[in-house]
Design a protein around this motif. Structure first.
Motif, PDB file in Angstrom:
ATOM      1  N   ASN A 201       0.830  -1.197   0.000  1.00 19.55           N
ATOM      2  CA  ASN A 201       0.000   0.000   0.000  1.00 19.55           C
ATOM      3  C   ASN A 201       0.867   1.249   0.000  1.00 19.55           C
ATOM      4  N   VAL A 202       0.259   2.364  -0.346  1.00 21.35           N
ATOM      5  CA  VAL A 202       0.896   3.654  -0.098  1.00 21.35           C
ATOM      6  C   VAL A 202       1.106   3.780   1.410  1.00 21.35           C
ATOM      7  N   LEU A 311      -4.611   0.942  -3.997  1.00 21.72           N
ATOM      8  CA  LEU A 311      -3.261   1.311  -3.554  1.00 21.72           C
ATOM      9  C   LEU A 311      -3.216   1.696  -2.087  1.00 21.72           C
ATOM     10  N   GLY A 312      -4.371   1.730  -1.443  1.00 20.40           N
ATOM     11  CA  GLY A 312      -4.398   2.033  -0.016  1.00 20.40           C
ATOM     12  C   GLY A 312      -4.723   3.465   0.317  1.00 20.40           C
ATOM     13  N   LEU A 313      -5.381   4.172  -0.598  1.00 26.48           N
ATOM     14  CA  LEU A 313      -5.793   5.547  -0.325  1.00 26.48           C
ATOM     15  C   LEU A 313      -7.260   5.575   0.105  1.00 26.48           C
ATOM     16  N   PRO A 314      -7.575   6.270   1.185  1.00 30.23           N
ATOM     17  CA  PRO A 314      -8.984   6.449   1.533  1.00 30.23           C
ATOM     18  C   PRO A 314      -9.644   7.365   0.505  1.00 30.23           C
ATOM     19  N   GLY A 315     -10.912   7.135   0.222  1.00 37.16           N
ATOM     20  CA  GLY A 315     -11.621   7.924  -0.774  1.00 37.16           C
ATOM     21  C   GLY A 315     -12.669   8.819  -0.149  1.00 37.16           C
ATOM     22  N   VAL A 316     -12.935   9.920  -0.822  1.00 40.68           N
ATOM     23  CA  VAL A 316     -14.018  10.818  -0.430  1.00 40.68           C
ATOM     24  C   VAL A 316     -14.857  11.104  -1.674  1.00 40.68           C
ATOM     25  N   GLY A 317     -16.154  10.904  -1.576  1.00 39.24           N
ATOM     26  CA  GLY A 317     -17.052  11.163  -2.685  1.00 39.24           C
ATOM     27  C   GLY A 317     -18.412  11.576  -2.169  1.00 39.24           C
ATOM     28  N   MET A 361      -8.145   3.631   7.228  1.00 39.66           N
ATOM     29  CA  MET A 361      -9.135   3.572   6.149  1.00 39.66           C
ATOM     30  C   MET A 361      -8.488   3.206   4.821  1.00 39.66           C
ATOM     31  N   GLY A 362      -7.238   3.627   4.633  1.00 37.69           N
ATOM     32  CA  GLY A 362      -6.521   3.243   3.421  1.00 37.69           C
ATOM     33  C   GLY A 362      -6.308   1.739   3.352  1.00 37.69           C
ATOM     34  N   SER A 363      -5.973   1.138   4.493  1.00 37.75           N
ATOM     35  CA  SER A 363      -5.812  -0.322   4.536  1.00 37.75           C
ATOM     36  C   SER A 363      -7.133  -1.024   4.239  1.00 37.75           C
ATOM     37  N   ASN A 364      -8.206  -0.485   4.782  1.00 35.70           N
ATOM     38  CA  ASN A 364      -9.527  -1.052   4.512  1.00 35.70           C
ATOM     39  C   ASN A 364      -9.898  -0.919   3.034  1.00 35.70           C
ATOM     40  N   ALA A 365      -9.522   0.212   2.444  1.00 36.81           N
ATOM     41  CA  ALA A 365      -9.792   0.424   1.021  1.00 36.81           C
ATOM     42  C   ALA A 365      -9.067  -0.616   0.183  1.00 36.81           C
ATOM     43  N   HIS A 366      -7.824  -0.854   0.514  1.00 37.41           N
ATOM     44  CA  HIS A 366      -7.020  -1.859  -0.200  1.00 37.41           C
ATOM     45  C   HIS A 366      -7.695  -3.225  -0.143  1.00 37.41           C
ATOM     46  N   GLU A 367      -8.139  -3.625   1.026  1.00 36.32           N
ATOM     47  CA  GLU A 367      -8.779  -4.924   1.196  1.00 36.32           C
ATOM     48  C   GLU A 367     -10.104  -5.001   0.426  1.00 36.32           C
ATOM     49  N   SER A 368     -10.855  -3.922   0.436  1.00 37.17           N
ATOM     50  CA  SER A 368     -12.182  -3.965  -0.185  1.00 37.17           C
ATOM     51  C   SER A 368     -12.131  -4.016  -1.700  1.00 37.17           C
TER      52      SER A 368
END
Length: 394
Positions: A201-202, A311-317, A361-368
């Motif tokens: 991850n990043v 890549l392990g970045l949390p997202g905002v939308g 949250m970045g780690s969670n993003a990577h997993e999801s």
């Protein structure tokens, strides 16, 4: 198996999501041992932005065997006039052009390639294949957007042709309902886009002098809405002097671009807000980021968001943006905001202020994003294609 990919859209030097998916699809099916023919419809001649395997045969319907059929100016004017009155009638001009000028080329390519299964990238291609020339070959219609739109803004003939497909593919589970509601007997399969997977991850725990908010996408006011992100950042800039903002994507409208540059100047942020243009190495860009913000009004999938999350970045939308509101699980791998720049800024603030939260949250993003690994997505596609082919043999 012999496959024909019919994408009746531009491909020459196009860096958009549809072009990328089309090229990746062709390459993977060729790699898996299928004979692949890619048909597209582009006024321009030249090279694709994304590489295509040399074994894939590519044909431009508008420039085929010395027969050049460029979209006439009269058709362009007619399309724009009708579009201002009725979106469906405006879109139908494209179908009219295809029916009048390109059907012989389509017939010839099908005759020579003899495909077992055709994968149509949009209902316009399905309409030409199933209604205009009545191919006796199974057609799978792909969806690259929100299928509900078909039934409100697409020409009536395209919608009818959609219902004649052997199967339809959609990108998100929630998208199935729109088609099944109209065509209860239609086989509708959910297959997402391939999202590259990364071993590492990043590293969001690293101390930096400057942190980065990044978005990637064409700078389109009514679609990607980068002005909302810019407005949100302007409201946060003094509070977070160690954060910069980067926009990656092609300019769409000069006046719109001018308005954003003026906003940057009014807020004295010329040294903190950067419009970087396009890139062929999205991964390298994303690896320099700390938070990925995606203020789109609508998406069919949100591929760059998914790549950033992988890549392990949390997202905002935005909560209101379909697909984005399924990729981002609010409070788990990022945040979903209510409409408006102020609400977006509130969610950005949480992540900008808390490195530990960004990292978690970045780690969670990577997993999801692992569900969209290539081996999963291509296996699902191959299963669908083989099952459709089996129906033909039966």
């Amino acid at each position: 198996m012999k496959l024909l990919l019919a994408n009746f859209a531009k491909m020459i030097n196009d860096s958009g999501g549809l072009a990328k998916v089309t090229c990746n699809f062709a390459n993977e099916m060729q790699k898996r041992g299928h004979e692949v023919v890619l048909v597209y419809s582009d006024d321009c001649e030249g090279e694709f932005f994304f590489p295509v395997d040399s074994g894939v045969k590519c044909f431009n319907l508008r420039h085929y065997k010395g027969r050049h059929k460029v979209f006439p100016l009269a058709y362009k004017l007619k399309r724009e006039v009708l579009r201002a009155i009725d979106e469906r009638k405006g879109r139908a001009v494209n179908d009219e052009f295809t029916s009048r000028y390109l059907l012989d080329n389509i017939r010839e390519i099908i005759r020579d390639s003899r495909p077992d299964v055709i994968i149509a990238s949009q209902p316009a291609a399905t309409k030409a294949l199933l209604m205009d020339i009545s191919v006796g070959i199974p057609v799978i219609t792909m969806s690259h957007g929100v299928p509900e739109d078909y039934f409100h803004t697409y020409p009536v003939d395209e919608v009818e042709a959609l219902g004649m497909s052997t199967a339809c593919q959609v990108l998100m589970p929630s998208f199935r309902e729109a088609i099944v509601k109209r065509y209860p007997d239609m086989r509708v399969v959910t297959i997402g886009n391939v999202v590259p997977q990364h071993v590492e991850n990043v590293n969001l725990n690293v101390e930096k002098e400057v942190y980065k908010l990044i978005t990637v996408g064409r700078l389109v006011k009514g679609h990607k809405r980068p002005h909302l992100l810019l407005e949100a950042f302007c409201s946060l800039a003094k509070e977070f002097p160690d954060w910069n903002l980067e926009f990656w994507g092609a300019e769409d409208n000069k006046n719109y671009m001018k308005s954003m540059l003026e906003m940057v100047q009014r807020n004295n942020l010329e040294d903190r807000v950067f419009f970087k243009g396009t890139t062929s190495n999205v991964d390298a860009v994303l690896k320099q980021a700390d938070v990925f913000v995606f203020p789109s009004a609508y998406e069919g999938f949100g591929l760059t968001l998914a790549e950033a999350m992988s890549l392990g970045l949390p997202g905002v939308g935005y909560k209101s943006c379909q697909a984005v509101n399924e990729l981002i699980q609010d409070g788990y791998n990022g945040y979903l905001a209510d409409e408006g720049a102020a609400a977006l800024a509130d969610k950005m603030r949480i992540l900008m202020a808390d490195k530990q939260k960004r990292s978690k949250m970045g780690s969670n993003a990577h997993e999801s994003m692992k569900q969209y690994a290539s081996e999963n997505i291509w296996a699902q596609w191959e299963n669908l294609i083989e099952s459709v082919f089996s129906l033909r043999k039966a």
